[in-house]
Design a protein around this motif. Structure first.
Motif, PDB file in Angstrom:
ATOM      1  N   LEU A  60       0.821  -1.220   0.000  1.00  0.00           N
ATOM      2  CA  LEU A  60       0.000   0.000   0.000  1.00  0.00           C
ATOM      3  C   LEU A  60       0.853   1.268   0.000  1.00  0.00           C
ATOM      4  O   LEU A  60       0.396   2.327  -0.429  1.00  0.00           O
ATOM      5  CB  LEU A  60      -0.924   0.004   1.221  1.00  0.00           C
ATOM      6  CG  LEU A  60      -2.099  -0.988   1.187  1.00  0.00           C
ATOM      7  CD1 LEU A  60      -2.813  -1.006   2.531  1.00  0.00           C
ATOM      8  CD2 LEU A  60      -3.069  -0.618   0.073  1.00  0.00           C
ATOM      9  N   GLY A  61       2.087   1.162   0.472  1.00  0.00           N
ATOM     10  CA  GLY A  61       2.954   2.340   0.518  1.00  0.00           C
ATOM     11  C   GLY A  61       3.690   2.604  -0.785  1.00  0.00           C
ATOM     12  O   GLY A  61       4.491   3.538  -0.858  1.00  0.00           O
ATOM     13  N   GLU A  62       3.412   1.801  -1.805  1.00  0.00           N
ATOM     14  CA  GLU A  62       4.145   1.961  -3.052  1.00  0.00           C
ATOM     15  C   GLU A  62       3.731   3.226  -3.788  1.00  0.00           C
ATOM     16  O   GLU A  62       2.558   3.568  -3.879  1.00  0.00           O
ATOM     17  CB  GLU A  62       3.911   0.740  -3.952  1.00  0.00           C
ATOM     18  CG  GLU A  62       4.852   0.649  -5.129  1.00  0.00           C
ATOM     19  CD  GLU A  62       6.296   0.452  -4.703  1.00  0.00           C
ATOM     20  OE1 GLU A  62       7.007   1.490  -4.556  1.00  0.00           O
ATOM     21  OE2 GLU A  62       6.708  -0.710  -4.501  1.00  0.00           O
ATOM     22  N   ASP A  63       4.751   3.915  -4.316  1.00  0.00           N
ATOM     23  CA  ASP A  63       4.538   5.124  -5.099  1.00  0.00           C
ATOM     24  C   ASP A  63       4.306   4.722  -6.554  1.00  0.00           C
ATOM     25  O   ASP A  63       5.141   4.031  -7.147  1.00  0.00           O
ATOM     26  CB  ASP A  63       5.786   6.003  -4.973  1.00  0.00           C
ATOM     27  CG  ASP A  63       5.698   7.309  -5.752  1.00  0.00           C
ATOM     28  OD1 ASP A  63       4.742   7.487  -6.522  1.00  0.00           O
ATOM     29  OD2 ASP A  63       6.608   8.134  -5.581  1.00  0.00           O
ATOM     30  N   PRO A  64       3.212   5.131  -7.168  1.00  0.00           N
ATOM     31  CA  PRO A  64       2.984   4.762  -8.575  1.00  0.00           C
ATOM     32  C   PRO A  64       4.089   5.258  -9.499  1.00  0.00           C
ATOM     33  O   PRO A  64       4.352   4.655 -10.538  1.00  0.00           O
ATOM     34  CB  PRO A  64       1.632   5.407  -8.903  1.00  0.00           C
ATOM     35  CG  PRO A  64       1.395   6.421  -7.837  1.00  0.00           C
ATOM     36  CD  PRO A  64       2.080   5.908  -6.613  1.00  0.00           C
ATOM     37  N   GLY A  65       4.758   6.352  -9.123  1.00  0.00           N
ATOM     38  CA  GLY A  65       5.880   6.825  -9.931  1.00  0.00           C
ATOM     39  C   GLY A  65       7.021   5.825  -9.945  1.00  0.00           C
ATOM     40  O   GLY A  65       7.715   5.666 -10.959  1.00  0.00           O
ATOM     41  N   VAL A  66       7.225   5.122  -8.823  1.00  0.00           N
ATOM     42  CA  VAL A  66       8.265   4.106  -8.756  1.00  0.00           C
ATOM     43  C   VAL A  66       7.908   2.928  -9.654  1.00  0.00           C
ATOM     44  O   VAL A  66       8.761   2.366 -10.347  1.00  0.00           O
ATOM     45  CB  VAL A  66       8.489   3.659  -7.302  1.00  0.00           C
ATOM     46  CG1 VAL A  66       9.381   2.424  -7.246  1.00  0.00           C
ATOM     47  CG2 VAL A  66       9.111   4.789  -6.482  1.00  0.00           C
ATOM     48  N   LEU A  67       6.648   2.537  -9.644  1.00  0.00           N
ATOM     49  CA  LEU A  67       6.228   1.447 -10.519  1.00  0.00           C
ATOM     50  C   LEU A  67       6.395   1.826 -11.984  1.00  0.00           C
ATOM     51  O   LEU A  67       6.807   1.004 -12.808  1.00  0.00           O
ATOM     52  CB  LEU A  67       4.767   1.078 -10.228  1.00  0.00           C
ATOM     53  CG  LEU A  67       4.460   0.636  -8.789  1.00  0.00           C
ATOM     54  CD1 LEU A  67       2.996   0.243  -8.659  1.00  0.00           C
ATOM     55  CD2 LEU A  67       5.360  -0.523  -8.383  1.00  0.00           C
ATOM     56  N   ARG A 145      22.888   2.670 -17.527  1.00  0.00           N
ATOM     57  CA  ARG A 145      23.633   3.898 -17.273  1.00  0.00           C
ATOM     58  C   ARG A 145      23.097   5.089 -18.065  1.00  0.00           C
ATOM     59  O   ARG A 145      23.332   6.232 -17.698  1.00  0.00           O
ATOM     60  CB  ARG A 145      25.123   3.707 -17.563  1.00  0.00           C
ATOM     61  CG  ARG A 145      25.514   3.545 -19.002  1.00  0.00           C
ATOM     62  CD  ARG A 145      27.013   3.386 -19.111  1.00  0.00           C
ATOM     63  NE  ARG A 145      27.449   3.279 -20.496  1.00  0.00           N
ATOM     64  CZ  ARG A 145      28.722   3.159 -20.859  1.00  0.00           C
ATOM     65  NH1 ARG A 145      29.663   3.127 -19.925  1.00  0.00           N
ATOM     66  NH2 ARG A 145      29.061   3.070 -22.119  1.00  0.00           N
ATOM     67  N   GLY A 146      22.374   4.831 -19.145  1.00  0.00           N
ATOM     68  CA  GLY A 146      21.773   5.937 -19.883  1.00  0.00           C
ATOM     69  C   GLY A 146      20.329   6.185 -19.511  1.00  0.00           C
ATOM     70  O   GLY A 146      19.637   6.966 -20.173  1.00  0.00           O
ATOM     71  N   PHE A 147      19.869   5.551 -18.424  1.00  0.00           N
ATOM     72  CA  PHE A 147      18.460   5.647 -18.028  1.00  0.00           C
ATOM     73  C   PHE A 147      18.282   6.661 -16.902  1.00  0.00           C
ATOM     74  O   PHE A 147      19.097   6.735 -15.990  1.00  0.00           O
ATOM     75  CB  PHE A 147      17.966   4.279 -17.555  1.00  0.00           C
ATOM     76  CG  PHE A 147      16.560   4.290 -17.023  1.00  0.00           C
ATOM     77  CD1 PHE A 147      15.474   4.379 -17.883  1.00  0.00           C
ATOM     78  CD2 PHE A 147      16.318   4.222 -15.654  1.00  0.00           C
ATOM     79  CE1 PHE A 147      14.173   4.389 -17.399  1.00  0.00           C
ATOM     80  CE2 PHE A 147      15.024   4.231 -15.160  1.00  0.00           C
ATOM     81  CZ  PHE A 147      13.952   4.318 -16.035  1.00  0.00           C
ATOM     82  N   PHE A 148      17.200   7.424 -16.988  1.00  0.00           N
ATOM     83  CA  PHE A 148      16.844   8.334 -15.899  1.00  0.00           C
ATOM     84  C   PHE A 148      15.332   8.381 -15.763  1.00  0.00           C
ATOM     85  O   PHE A 148      14.603   8.233 -16.747  1.00  0.00           O
ATOM     86  CB  PHE A 148      17.377   9.744 -16.146  1.00  0.00           C
ATOM     87  CG  PHE A 148      17.000  10.708 -15.051  1.00  0.00           C
ATOM     88  CD1 PHE A 148      17.649  10.654 -13.831  1.00  0.00           C
ATOM     89  CD2 PHE A 148      15.974  11.623 -15.226  1.00  0.00           C
ATOM     90  CE1 PHE A 148      17.290  11.516 -12.797  1.00  0.00           C
ATOM     91  CE2 PHE A 148      15.612  12.485 -14.200  1.00  0.00           C
ATOM     92  CZ  PHE A 148      16.276  12.430 -12.982  1.00  0.00           C
ATOM     93  N   HIS A 149      14.902   8.600 -14.532  1.00  0.00           N
ATOM     94  CA  HIS A 149      13.468   8.732 -14.260  1.00  0.00           C
ATOM     95  C   HIS A 149      13.322   9.631 -13.034  1.00  0.00           C
ATOM     96  O   HIS A 149      14.125   9.550 -12.097  1.00  0.00           O
ATOM     97  CB  HIS A 149      12.848   7.353 -13.983  1.00  0.00           C
ATOM     98  CG  HIS A 149      11.359   7.355 -13.963  1.00  0.00           C
ATOM     99  ND1 HIS A 149      10.627   7.775 -12.864  1.00  0.00           N
ATOM    100  CD2 HIS A 149      10.446   6.993 -14.913  1.00  0.00           C
ATOM    101  CE1 HIS A 149       9.333   7.661 -13.140  1.00  0.00           C
ATOM    102  NE2 HIS A 149       9.203   7.195 -14.373  1.00  0.00           N
ATOM    103  N   PRO A 150      12.311  10.485 -13.010  1.00  0.00           N
ATOM    104  CA  PRO A 150      12.153  11.389 -11.856  1.00  0.00           C
ATOM    105  C   PRO A 150      12.021  10.673 -10.525  1.00  0.00           C
ATOM    106  O   PRO A 150      12.364  11.242  -9.478  1.00  0.00           O
ATOM    107  CB  PRO A 150      10.876  12.165 -12.200  1.00  0.00           C
ATOM    108  CG  PRO A 150      10.786  12.110 -13.683  1.00  0.00           C
ATOM    109  CD  PRO A 150      11.349  10.782 -14.077  1.00  0.00           C
ATOM    110  N   ALA A 151      11.540   9.435 -10.547  1.00  0.00           N
ATOM    111  CA  ALA A 151      11.350   8.708  -9.284  1.00  0.00           C
ATOM    112  C   ALA A 151      12.634   8.056  -8.789  1.00  0.00           C
ATOM    113  O   ALA A 151      12.632   7.439  -7.717  1.00  0.00           O
ATOM    114  CB  ALA A 151      10.267   7.644  -9.452  1.00  0.00           C
ATOM    115  N   ALA A 152      13.739   8.190  -9.528  1.00  0.00           N
ATOM    116  CA  ALA A 152      14.974   7.495  -9.161  1.00  0.00           C
ATOM    117  C   ALA A 152      15.560   7.994  -7.848  1.00  0.00           C
ATOM    118  O   ALA A 152      16.361   7.304  -7.221  1.00  0.00           O
ATOM    119  CB  ALA A 152      16.004   7.633 -10.277  1.00  0.00           C
ATOM    120  N   GLY A 153      15.178   9.166  -7.406  1.00  0.00           N
ATOM    121  CA  GLY A 153      15.685   9.695  -6.145  1.00  0.00           C
ATOM    122  C   GLY A 153      14.924   9.196  -4.935  1.00  0.00           C
ATOM    123  O   GLY A 153      15.084   9.748  -3.839  1.00  0.00           O
TER     124      GLY A 153
END
Length: 742
Positions: A60-67, A145-153
């Motif tokens: 339930l604590g999962e962030d949809p951005g992380v998924l 290494r070439g991947f980025f996503h706003p939820a990575a932090g």
């Protein structure tokens, strides 16, 4: 956005029958559900008698951005490296990757992944499986290494970057001895790792590529990667430490470190680790073990019903922490590939003498130079001092020049073999060297060997074959190498009273003493070759008039001998104005030998001659050197030539060398007999060998390295890397002035 993190929110608690119903309702997959276990989610295998799938019900604590990040990362990795066996997410009949389902406590995201086949593994994994695990981990890391996503932090306690946060939860560890081990790891992390964490390579990483999240084939190789749930921005080496720790759990004693080395070899076969990363790898593995122990204790207190799954790695992690503690953290660092601390200098000198014996030349200075690294014109010692190198000509373009070191490393990773195969670097280097020879000289044939001694040995064989003679002429205190035949051509190395019957000596031209005509008259056999170092380095560093050297060449040819220009010490731009010292004299050698500086520290040397001379030897025998001209050596030689040209080091040697000569002459010290120099090869003759030795050791104490040369060892030998600049020249001359004033 959930108010509780995934490690704090209670995991879902659906029964197998409920999960089967969910799979059918959301994905149309009818089958039996089997619980696969999970730390914070629920994961079930849905077996429908066919391909089936793996259903994952999120916390339930999962962030949809992380998924969203997980799905995007899987897509990115498979686009970069499609051969990686990663479980792909499957769409629902409505085209969704993560439909939702209402549970008793809230709304859960539900995902279905393809079912991959394989088995779980552990300490039974042997050499090749360990290596392949590390290599596959590197492939995943490289693909991300070439991947980025706003939820990575995202903040996740499992991330090695969060290690200091573990301290808030160590009170949950019931065993006081184990708690002490964990706290020691955290203390060391905060002291040793945290300050250097920002200097480590960072990127989005898998976060949990462990034995628990992969399936293996019958050979123990990874056949399936089934979970990206811990993906986040972290460090490359921290992520590898996570996977490595899972390979080590359950192992004991030396097998832990053997497995470490093999898995690390696998990782580095695809993605080499930097020295700092290797220095911290052991601490990061220990940090992962501390995280497993601490998070397990903390979460077991909160979710005791899932204790069996949460605690499954506790005992093995504790045993590894105990092993690391008994071995010692510094020793673990070394065993994991980190740089060991330098040995005490005096102790190292004693060990040197014991193991290497009395035949090896003694250490140069009264206070031995114990070096641990170098850069440019500087050497760095074990006690933290920086020494200005005005002595070593091997690193001709500067110690550890990045162009040369990278050329060596790149080629080493690609190919290294012998010259009976075709490869470009050897041919290119030969062509480059021929192109530097005087136009019309006929010097068109190159053979690559390993050292200046070997080059001069081969030159001697050419001379014997081409002339039929056996005699040699060299200068009175020359040095041309260490092989048996070439040692006979090196009077500097002759024992007292020794003189080979086939060798005559001449004085350095212009210095008085035996000339070549007298030497030829004394020679009791036909002349094969005259060998000259164009700077007469061992004879005290001399630069005679061109006509004097030309006369020696003419006399050699008149006696039907070959003239060998030994450029091992004076070549590669050392004397300024020209790449080769013989060019200053306006002569054309029959054979040119290269060595010491040719690879800037990598063993490589060359002989350049005319084709008819090479043919004369080829009629009698063929020459082969296993390592001579290997691709790595050839790339080092090419890189050195490139740097000399790009950085205009020949011109620099001429300009800075002239300043050194001028400032030393301006000292007007009574103890200086003569200053002789061209480019960055300068000899300063003093009144006595004792004075020269005192000056050399005085400069050593001030942090500047020079040497001594000449028959009386009374000539200060100044022979720095060609990157030597004006400020270094000023430091050197000032130090010599002070030494002569004391």
């Amino acid at each position: 956005m959930a108010t509780l993190g995934v490690l704090e929110a209670p995991p879902p608690r659906f029964s197998a029958d409920e999960v089967a119903t969910i799979a059918a309702a959301l994905f149309g997959l009818e089958g039996r559900a089997s619980d696969l276990g999970s730390e914070r989610d629920q994961t079930f295998l849905i077996d429908d008698g066919g391909a089936g799938g793996v259903l994952k019900i999120s916390n339930l604590g999962e962030d949809p951005g992380v998924l969203d990040m997980e799905e995007a990362a899987i897509e990115h990795v498979l686009r970069v490296d499609p051969e990686l066996p990663i479980a792909r997410p499957r769409l629902s009949p409505h085209g969704e990757y993560r439909p939702t389902f209402e549970g008793a406590n809230g709304t859960h995201f539900v995902r279905l992944f393809e079912r991959l086949h394989g088995q779980q593994g552990g300490i039974e994994l042997e050499h090749q499986a360990l290596f392949d695990f590390g290599a596959t981990h590197a492939r995943v890391t490289h693909a991300l290494r070439g991947f980025f996503h706003p939820a990575a932090g995202r903040k996740l306690l499992w991330n090695p970057s969060e290690t200091p946060e573990l301290r808030r939860h160590t009170a949950a560890i019931a065993n006081p001895s184990l708690r002490r081990l964990v706290e020691n790891v955290l203390d060391r992390y905060e002291k040793r790792v945290a300050p250097r964490w920002p200097a480590l390579r960072g990127q989005v990483v898998h976060g949990d590529l462990t034995l628990g999240n992969v399936l293996l084939d019958d050979g123990g190789r990874i056949a399936g990667i089934v979970d990206f749930g811990d993906i986040a921005f972290s460090t490359l080496v921290g992520d590898f430490a996570i996977g490595l720790s899972s390979l080590l759990r359950g192992r004991a004693g030396d097998d832990v470190f053997r497995a470490t080395r093999i898995a690390t070899d696998g990782f580095q076969s695809r993605l080499p680790l930097e020295p700092l990363e290797l220095d911290l790898l052991g601490d990061l593995v220990a940090a992962r073990l501390a995280a497993v122990t601490t998070i397990s204790a903390w979460r077991t207190e909160r979710f005791s019903e899932n204790a069996e799954y949460i605690q499954q790695e506790d005992e093995k992690s504790a045993r590894l922490l105990e092993l690391f503690d008994s071995v010692g953290a510094d020793a673990v660092t070394r065993k994991f590939g980190g740089t060991p601390p330098p040995a005490p200098t005096r102790e190292l000198a004693r060990r040197r003498h014991e193991v290497l014996g009395p035949a090896l030349t003694e250490l140069t200075y009264d206070d031995p130079v114990h070096v641990v690294r170098a850069e440019g014109v500087w050497l760095y010692t074990a006690d933290g001092r920086r020494l200005l190198d005005a002595y070593n000509n091997v690193p001709v373009v500067g110690h550890c020049h990045p162009r040369v070191t990278e050329a060596v490393v790149r080629q080493t990773r690609l190919l290294n073999t012998h010259a009976r195969y075709l490869y470009e670097p050897l041919i290119e280097l030969g062509e480059r060297l021929v192109a530097t020879m005087p136009e019309g000289s006929g010097l068109d044939t190159v053979m690559l060997v390993n050292s200046g001694s070997e080059a001069n040995e081969l030159a001697w064989r050419f001379a014997l074959a081409a002339t039929g003679g056996q005699g040699a002429i060299v200068t009175e205190h020359a040095y041309h190498g260490v092989t048996t035949r070439i040692a006979d051509l090196s009077p500097e190395e002759w024992p007292a009273g020794y003189r080979p019957g086939n060798v005559e000596t001449i004085a350095p031209p212009g210095s008085g003493g035996t000339d070549i005509q007298a030497a030829l008259e004394r020679l009791e056999m036909p002349l094969a070759a005259t060998f000259l170092d164009g700077a007469f380095t061992s004879d005290g560093i001399r630069f005679p008039a061109p006509e004097q050297v030309a006369a020696i060449v003419d006399a050699t040819h008149a006696a039907r001998g070959l003239f060998v220009a030994d450029e091992v010490q004076a070549g590669h731009g050392r004397t300024g104005h020209h790449l080769w010292s013989f060019a200053r004299y306006g002569i054309t050698p029959d054979v040119v030998t290269l060595g010491k500086p040719m690879g800037n520290g990598y063993p490589v040397a060359a002989v350049i001659t005319r084709r008819e001379i090479a043919d004369a030897l080829a009629e009698k025998t063929r020459v082969f050197s296993t390592f001579g001209g290997n691709p790595v050596a050839a790339q080092a030689g090419l890189a050195v030539l490139d740097v000399i040209e790009d950085e205009r080091l020949v011109e620099n040697a001429a300009r800075v060398g002239a300043r050194v000569v001028r400032t030393l002459k301006d000292l007007r010290a009574n103890q200086i007999v003569e200053v002789r120099g061209r480019g960055l090869l300068v000899g300063t003759e003093l009144e006595s060998a004792d004075l020269a030795e005192r000056v050399v050791n005085h400069l050593r104490a001030e942090g500047i390295l020079i040497g001594r040369t000449g028959p009386r060892q009374n000539v200060l030998k100044i022979r720095p890397p060609l990157a030597f600049a004006d400020e270094h020249a000023a430091m050197l001359s000032d130090a010599i002035s002070r030494a002569l004033s004391d």
